[in-house]
Design a protein around this motif. Structure first.
Motif, PDB file in Angstrom:
ATOM      1  N   VAL A   1       0.814  -1.218   0.000  1.00  0.00           N
ATOM      2  CA  VAL A   1       0.000   0.000   0.000  1.00  0.00           C
ATOM      3  C   VAL A   1       0.842   1.260   0.000  1.00  0.00           C
ATOM      4  O   VAL A   1       0.308   2.361  -0.133  1.00  0.00           O
ATOM      5  N   LYS A   2       2.181   1.101   0.199  1.00  0.00           N
ATOM      6  CA  LYS A   2       3.107   2.247   0.186  1.00  0.00           C
ATOM      7  C   LYS A   2       2.711   3.305   1.210  1.00  0.00           C
ATOM      8  O   LYS A   2       2.739   4.504   0.951  1.00  0.00           O
ATOM      9  N   LYS A   3       2.328   2.835   2.401  1.00  0.00           N
ATOM     10  CA  LYS A   3       1.993   3.728   3.500  1.00  0.00           C
ATOM     11  C   LYS A   3       2.614   3.191   4.780  1.00  0.00           C
ATOM     12  O   LYS A   3       2.689   1.976   4.973  1.00  0.00           O
ATOM     13  N   THR A   4       3.047   4.114   5.630  1.00  0.00           N
ATOM     14  CA  THR A   4       3.639   3.724   6.914  1.00  0.00           C
ATOM     15  C   THR A   4       2.565   3.758   7.985  1.00  0.00           C
ATOM     16  O   THR A   4       1.822   4.739   8.082  1.00  0.00           O
ATOM     17  N   PRO A   5       2.427   2.717   8.790  1.00  0.00           N
ATOM     18  CA  PRO A   5       1.404   2.722   9.845  1.00  0.00           C
ATOM     19  C   PRO A   5       1.692   3.783  10.890  1.00  0.00           C
ATOM     20  O   PRO A   5       2.695   4.500  10.869  1.00  0.00           O
ATOM     21  N   LYS A   6       0.781   3.861  11.852  1.00  0.00           N
ATOM     22  CA  LYS A   6       0.925   4.829  12.931  1.00  0.00           C
ATOM     23  C   LYS A   6       2.140   4.487  13.790  1.00  0.00           C
ATOM     24  O   LYS A   6       2.623   3.357  13.809  1.00  0.00           O
ATOM     25  N   ALA A   7       2.611   5.509  14.495  1.00  0.00           N
ATOM     26  CA  ALA A   7       3.825   5.325  15.300  1.00  0.00           C
ATOM     27  C   ALA A   7       3.616   4.292  16.396  1.00  0.00           C
ATOM     28  O   ALA A   7       4.535   3.541  16.737  1.00  0.00           O
ATOM     29  N   SER A   8       2.398   4.219  16.951  1.00  0.00           N
ATOM     30  CA  SER A   8       2.151   3.232  18.016  1.00  0.00           C
ATOM     31  C   SER A   8       2.303   1.811  17.499  1.00  0.00           C
ATOM     32  O   SER A   8       2.837   0.935  18.187  1.00  0.00           O
ATOM     33  N   LEU A   9       1.850   1.554  16.253  1.00  0.00           N
ATOM     34  CA  LEU A   9       2.012   0.217  15.678  1.00  0.00           C
ATOM     35  C   LEU A   9       3.469  -0.061  15.329  1.00  0.00           C
ATOM     36  O   LEU A   9       3.943  -1.187  15.492  1.00  0.00           O
ATOM     37  N   MET A  10       4.194   0.957  14.845  1.00  0.00           N
ATOM     38  CA  MET A  10       5.591   0.741  14.501  1.00  0.00           C
ATOM     39  C   MET A  10       6.429   0.470  15.753  1.00  0.00           C
ATOM     40  O   MET A  10       7.420  -0.266  15.701  1.00  0.00           O
TER      41      MET A  10
END
Length: 959
Positions: A264-273
């Motif tokens: 999807v070429k998107k970075t998840p939220k910081a909490s998930l990372m």
């Protein structure tokens, strides 16, 4: 197959069958109505039928029936009412979970009941033999029989629901909820095999989603809601995998998450990372990949520092210490492979790990230069991670990386490691990293310290006793040190030998095979040649080729560029040709696959038709054989039923199947009629006997009834008399008790008044105290309001004073600016006045020179023209003035110069550095310093250029 005109009739029939205990028939009736072509339109009755159908499937543990019914109901509800399908599936999972919990509560020993490796596997032959051979069944076996079937059915329920809901955009939330519940099931009951299968199922669903992009109702992963649901499912899968300690499955889950992010070429939220990198640290530490573990800690530190606003200084220090210790735990040498294939595999592995961790690396660089210990430590220092760590960690870093203490290094490191092992605990502000213990790095740091001691000792000593070396390294005994040394020598980090016979350790390469001794002569020869070349430089001889071809270098360079261009064109053509070949091969492969698929489908259809034909023939043959056997049995019974001496009509005749069946039917009919006659006669006899018995027993029954009535009347009168006597006795006792208690009435009143007075006094005291407290509170609040009012007044006055000072400063600034502008205008006016005077003086000098030239040429004096050019007029170029024709008579040079003194030498040109120009002067005689001494003719009658050029260019003195 049952046929019903209305679905309500099928539901009513199923309830009737359930009431009489025929659940299988009820299930079959509901299954027929659900799969019928008449029930393809959704209605509320069909939903009630599905609820009843699901309840029957759960009660009877029929997972296949439930799956077929849900698939048919999905076809009906997909485009009409998806909510109904969602409710049915939720009811299905609720019933299955409830039944499993009930079975679990019935079992007394859950651990033994769930001791099954695979829920989908059948019973083993050994278990069956044990259950038949053993005389008694133990409690664990009974628990297994009660609990395990329901857990199998619950697992089958989760699989069925996931299969039905897969790749459906309208039921994404229910799909995610089912996956989460399945994960919790595996976690709660430690089902590792089922967890692996569940991960594979979800992975295949996502692969099919990308494979079949033209599917109807396909989820759109570019939508934020869908992407968040898929990411939450993958992160829950990662958490459960780490909790179950399935590290390989956890790593595959990390790869799934990374693939989803790339898709999807998107970075998840910081909490998930943060969860992503926290789990990566655990996985890499378990797999002993300390370098990747350190890089994952670094990414986790950056995320926590950037996005966690509640991160305390203590937690930040603990995380930074973990990052630094993880980096120091990496061994300072690389595991270099021997073969080219192993190097390529290592390179691909490093690229893969770097992508997972989130570092962009160059794939053309050597694998050992991509992610390395040195680059990681440099990055930690550059980003200030080391400054955030504890003082013990900083001291340890400086000792291991910058200090040279071969004899005291281990002694100084040991107390630091003892302190570091006690640091750790739970992080209050980082929920994704619940606990950090620095003691896990102590063993790795002791190994690193041992390597540093050996490295520094090898640079100072050539020989050392084993006892001395063992005393220098207090962490391990010498066997472990020897193992560490062998590994370091293997990877060419150290060069040493251990001589146990002499009890010494030899540092450095002592053999003839060492690189230093082997290349010693070659290095000496190169140095001598270099020195000789510096003392006696070689003479350069002229090249004839250079004289003949002076442009050889340009020709070679041009030819080289042409060859490079031709090479690039050839390579492009090759790539294009290879691409076309690949396209042709791909198209050929697709055509071949299509033909193979068509052939396989045709073969499957043919095999299916042949199987159906053979099946029908077998069924017909079995029916004929069964009918023939029944006919023969009937014939034998008819023959046995004949009386002796009576000749049968079948003797000597050829009997067919139909004849035998007809005769048997006639014989059965005759026997049935005879049996009915016998039963009628027996019933008549029994009727007569029963009537006679009742006629004889009627008087006896009447007498017994009257006798019982008399006895019951006497019993009733006796019990009534006893009750009256007991009531009288109780009444007398109550009267005596009342008379005894009447004497205490006055004392009771006195006690009551005393208690009320005491309570009234207590009430008055508390009320007075409360009023005093309220008065003090009001006074305190009044004082606080007064203080607040004064503080507000002071702040307002202070703000007004600041604004007033700001306005006064702004006014002073504006006044200073106006004064400066006024002075600038006056200075500019003075400069313009001086320039105007200078221009007037130059115009007078030019006019005087012009008059002198005209007098010499014999021309009439014309009145002077206007000196100032019109506004916007462009000056005449000198070339144009020189080209204008003149009517005056030519005067030879010797006549022009005769009888007059020679002109003074010209003044050096201010713009040309003293070089005199042969062209006409742009500024007239002003640049030559004389008034009419120039002997050259002046062409043109227009005003000189200097008349307006001087207005723009001030004299040198003024500038």
């Amino acid at each position: 197959m049952s046929t019903f005109v209305k679905p309500e009739n099928a539901l009513k029939r199923a309830e009737e069958l359930i009431n009489v205990g025929q659940k299988q028939d009820a299930l079959q009736a509901l299954h027929d109505i659900i799969t019928s072509k008449r029930s393809r339109a959704w209605q509320k009755t069909l939903e009630r039928i599905m609820f009843k159908y699901i309840e029957l499937c759960v009660d009877m543990r029929r997972g296949r029936y439930a799956k077929d019914g849900l698939i048919q109901y999905r076809i009906v509800c997909q485009q009409v009412n998806v909510t109904s399908l969602e409710e049915v599936i939720k009811h299905f999972m609720h019933l299955s979970t409830e039944k499993a919990e009930q079975a679990r509560s019935q079992a007394q020993a859950l651990e033994e009941a769930l001791d099954v490796d695979d829920l989908e596997a059948d019973k083993r032959p050994e278990d069956l033999m044990l259950s038949y051979v053993s005389g008694e069944k133990g409690k664990d076996r009974s628990d297994r029989e009660v609990v395990t079937p329901w857990f199998k059915f619950l697992w089958e329920t989760y699989r069925t629901v996931l299969e039905i809901l897969r790749n459906n955009s309208k039921l994404e939330a229910l799909y995610a909820m089912t996956a989460h519940r399945a994960f919790q099931f595996c976690k709660q009951y430690r089902r590792t095999t089922e967890f692996r299968r569940l991960c594979e199922i979800i992975r295949n669903h996502l692969a099919n989603l990308n494979k079949y992009r033209d599917q109807r109702d396909r989820p759109d992963l570019s939508a934020p809601e869908s992407l968040q649901l898929y990411l939450d499912t993958r992160f829950e899968q990662l958490k459960i995998a780490t909790e179950l300690e399935l590290w390989q499955e956890a790593f595959r889950s990390v790869e799934d998450i990374y693939g989803l992010m790339c898709m999807v070429k998107k970075t998840p939220k910081a909490s998930l990372m943060v969860v992503y990198y926290a789990k990566l640290t655990e996985i890499f530490w378990i797999s002993s990949s300390h370098l990747y573990h350190a890089y994952a800690w670094l990414k986790l530190f950056n995320l926590q520092k950037s996005f966690n606003k509640n991160l305390s200084q203590k937690d930040l220090q603990l995380i930074a210490s973990s990052v630094v210790l993880a980096a120091l735990s990496v061994v300072p040498y690389d595991s270099r492979r021997a073969s080219h294939l192993e190097l390529e595999n290592e390179k691909e592995r490093n690229l893969r790990m770097a992508d997972l961790i989130g570092f962009n690396v160059d794939p053309k660089v050597e694998s050992r230069e991509m992610l390395s210990r040195s680059s990681l430590l440099s990055e930690l220092i550059a980003k200030g991670v080391l400054n955030c760590a504890t003082q013990e960690v900083k001291d340890l870093y400086h000792l291991l990386e910058h200090e040279f203490l071969p004899l005291d290094l281990a002694v100084k490191v040991q107390p630091l490691l003892a302190k570091i092992s006690k640091i750790g605990g739970k992080l209050a502000s980082a929920s994704s990293v619940p606990e950090v213990q620095l003691s896990q790095y102590v063993t790795a740091l002791e190994k690193i310290t041992t390597l540093r001691v050996l490295q520094q000792v090898s640079q100072v000593y050539q020989t050392m006793k084993i006892e001395s070396l063992a005393q220098m390294i207090p962490f391990f005994n010498f066997l472990v040190v020897e193992k560490i040394s062998v590994d370091a020598v293997k990877h060419k980090f150290l060069a040493l030998k251990i001589d146990h016979a002499k009890g010494v350790v030899l540092f450095g390469d002592q053999g003839l095979e060492s690189d230093v001794l082997r290349d010693h002569l070659a290095i000496l020869a190169e140095n001598l040649n270099r020195a000789r070349a510096m003392i006696y430089p070689p003479r350069k001889k002229g090249s004839k080729l250079g004289e003949i071809l002076p442009s050889l270098a340009e020709t070679v360079d041009r030819e080289h560029k042409r060859l490079l261009a031709r090479k690039s064109i050839i390579e492009k053509r090759k790539e294009e040709h290879e691409r076309q070949l690949l396209e042709m091969e791909r198209e050929e492969e697709s055509r071949r696959m299509k033909m193979q698929k068509i052939t396989e489908e045709a073969e499957q259809k043919r095999l299916a038709s042949e199987y159906e034909q053979r099946k029908n023939q077998r069924i017909l043959r079995e029916i004929e054989e069964r009918e023939l056997q029944e006919a023969q049995a009937l014939l034998q019974e008819a023959v046995r039923g004949k009386k002796k001496g009576k000749k049968t009509i079948l003797e000597g005749e050829k009997v067919t199947k139909q004849t035998v069946m007809e005769l048997a039917r006639i014989e059965q009919l005759r026997e049935r009629q005879e049996m009915e006659k016998k039963l009628q006669k027996l019933a008549k006899t029994m009727d007569y006997l029963e009537r006679a018995k009742r006629e004889e027993s009627a008087p006896l029954v009447e007498a017994a009834f009257k006798e019982r009535l008399v006895k019951e009347q006497e019993l009733h009168e006796r019990e009534q008399q006893q009750e009256i006597e007991l009531s009288r006795q109780r009444h007398d006792g109550d009267l005596k008790e009342k008379n005894r208690l009447v004497r205490m009435a006055e004392n009771k009143v006195i006690f009551q008044e005393r208690v009320m007075k005491r309570r009234q006094a207590e009430y008055d005291r508390l009320r007075t105290q409360r009023e005093e407290q309220i008065r003090q509170e009001l006074q305190a609040r009044k004082q606080e309001r007064e203080i607040l009012r004064k503080r507000k007044f002071f702040l307002i006055e202070e703000q007004k004073r600041c604004e007033r000072e700001a306005r006064e400063a702004e006014a002073r600034r504006i006044e200073e600016e106006e004064r400066r502008k006024k002075e600038e205008a006056e200075r500019k006016a003075k400069l313009d006045e001086i320039a105007e005077k200078q221009r007037q003086k130059e115009r007078e000098i030019e006019e005087k020179a012009r008059l002198q030239r005209e007098a010499l040429l014999g021309r009439t004096v014309e009145p002077p023209r206007p000196l100032e050019p019109p506004v916007g007029a462009r000056p005449v170029e000198p070339v144009a003035v020189a080209a204008a024709p003149t009517p005056s008579k030519y005067v030879p040079k010797f006549r022009r110069g005769g009888g007059e003194s020679a002109p003074p030498p010209p003044e050096p040109d201010r713009w040309g550095g003293g070089k005199q120009d042969d062209r006409p002067s742009l500024g007239g005689d002003r640049w030559r310093g004389g008034g009419g001494d120039d002997r050259r003719p002046s062409f043109g009658d227009g005003p000189p250029r200097s008349s307006w050029s001087s207005s723009r260019i001030p004299p040198r003195g003024e500038r």
